[in-house]
Enzyme design. Structure first.
Site, PDB file in Angstrom:
ATOM      1  N   GLY A  25     140.293  26.821  90.242  1.00 13.57           N
ATOM      2  CA  GLY A  25     141.010  27.374  91.384  1.00 13.57           C
ATOM      3  C   GLY A  25     142.024  26.452  92.031  1.00 13.57           C
ATOM      4  N   SER A  26     142.718  25.617  91.223  1.00 10.53           N
ATOM      5  CA  SER A  26     143.736  24.756  91.851  1.00 10.53           C
ATOM      6  C   SER A  26     144.924  25.593  92.339  1.00 10.53           C
ATOM      7  CB  SER A  26     144.183  23.629  90.912  1.00 10.53           C
ATOM      8  OG  SER A  26     144.943  24.136  89.857  1.00 10.53           O
ATOM      9  N   ASN A  27     145.245  26.668  91.633  1.00 12.18           N
ATOM     10  CA  ASN A  27     146.311  27.555  92.132  1.00 12.18           C
ATOM     11  C   ASN A  27     145.859  28.272  93.402  1.00 12.18           C
ATOM     12  OD1 ASN A  27     148.851  27.779  90.387  1.00 12.18           O
ATOM     13  ND2 ASN A  27     147.223  27.698  88.855  1.00 12.18           N
ATOM     14  N   MET A 103     140.201  34.858  83.897  1.00  9.48           N
ATOM     15  CA  MET A 103     140.256  34.759  82.438  1.00  9.48           C
ATOM     16  C   MET A 103     139.916  36.075  81.734  1.00  9.48           C
ATOM     17  SD  MET A 103     141.386  31.820  82.400  1.00  9.48           S
ATOM     18  CE  MET A 103     141.442  31.436  80.660  1.00  9.48           C
ATOM     19  N   ARG A 104     140.404  37.161  82.284  1.00  3.87           N
ATOM     20  CA  ARG A 104     140.168  38.469  81.675  1.00  3.87           C
ATOM     21  C   ARG A 104     141.432  39.309  81.750  1.00  3.87           C
ATOM     22  NH1 ARG A 104     134.803  39.392  81.027  1.00  3.87           N
ATOM     23  NH2 ARG A 104     133.582  37.696  81.936  1.00  3.87           N
ATOM     24  N   ASN A 120     150.252  37.500  88.524  1.00  3.19           N
ATOM     25  CA  ASN A 120     149.523  36.542  87.689  1.00  3.19           C
ATOM     26  C   ASN A 120     150.392  35.309  87.464  1.00  3.19           C
ATOM     27  OD1 ASN A 120     147.456  35.624  85.836  1.00  3.19           O
ATOM     28  ND2 ASN A 120     148.836  36.180  84.165  1.00  3.19           N
ATOM     29  N   HIS A 122     151.060  32.439  84.580  1.00  4.52           N
ATOM     30  CA  HIS A 122     150.790  32.151  83.165  1.00  4.52           C
ATOM     31  C   HIS A 122     151.415  30.798  82.816  1.00  4.52           C
ATOM     32  CE1 HIS A 122     149.903  32.858  79.004  1.00  4.52           C
ATOM     33  NE2 HIS A 122     151.141  32.501  78.702  1.00  4.52           N
TER      34      HIS A 122
END
Ligand code: GRF
Length: 229
Positions: A25-27, A103-104, A120, A122
């Site tokens: 969870g760094s973002n 991650m889904r 999102n 990426h």
């Protein structure tokens, strides 16, 4: 018509953000920091994670944010899983869903509930290297410029309209880890930026194109600096 960005908003006027994350969870942290410093005027309503061991949950404890662990295995199927997530978000009046290392591949039930309201991040310059391990794909391919992309989520894998990108140099002796670290620093810049523009009502989607009401810099990529480590 663009709506004018408002001054300081009250909590009830602010956009409510729900984050989905699976790991460290760094973002997520970079978004929390931008909210706490007032750069983003929004309420961080809830973290939903599929992973009870996600470090993102610890970040919630530190910042007094609600967290929910929802595991797909506890639901009949993918559709009921994502319909339930959508319900939880609606209950909290969430207006923007942020995938920060979730991650889904997100199911249709959630996408249909939040059209062009799911973002999102990426770790590659899409449309190159979608899917898992974008940084490794880029390093193995031997690109000289790598980077990251913030995009809206559609039903494909990393195929939705692109909001913002940032580039970094890639070197022949980069490992997956060294490149990932360089890219991550840019992720922490562009994700909060894209979210800020959204909260300020300065983003609209026309087909594949995302139109940003802002400066040329805000409309396009953050360029690589040769001094970037
Ligand atoms: C990031 O590299 C992001 O681009 C990808 O998953 C990773 C999540 O990292 N989608 P973190 O959990 O935000 O630290």
């Amino acid at each position: 018509m663009w709506e004018k960005a408002k001054g300081v908003l009250s909590m009830s006027d602010m956009l409510h953000i729900g984050v989905l994350a699976s790991g460290r969870g760094s973002n997520f942290q970079s978004i929390i920091d931008n909210i706490e410093s007032g750069q983003i005027q929004a309420v961080m309503s809830v973290l939903i994670t599929d992973n009870p061991d996600a470090y993102a949950i610890e970040r919630c404890r530190k910042h007094n944010i609600e967290s929910l662990v929802l595991k797909p295995g506890d639901f009949h199927n993918s559709n009921s899983y994502y319909a339930h997530i959508a319900d939880e978000l609606i209950q909290r009046e969430v207006g923007l869903v942020v995938l920060a290392g979730f991650m889904r591949v997100v199911g249709k039930a959630l996408i249909d509930t939040f059209p062009n309201r799911i973002m999102n991040i990426h770790p590659a310059l899409l449309p190159s290297f979608p899917g898992l391990h974008g940084q490794k794909q880029a390093a193995d391919y031997g690109v000289k410029i790598a980077g990251c992309t913030v995009h809206f989520v559609d039903e494909g894998v990393d195929t939705g309209p692109i909001i913002m990108q940032a580039a970094v140099p890639a070197y022949h002796d980069d490992t997956e880890d060294s490149l990932a670290e360089r890219i991550l620093r840019k992720e922490h810049m562009i994700f909060p930026n894209a979210i800020r523009l959204f909260t300020e009502n300065r983003i609209k989607v026309e087909g594949r194109k995302v139109i940003v009401n802002g400066t040329r810099e805000e409309q396009s990529i953050i360029n690589p600096l040769t001094t970037d480590k």
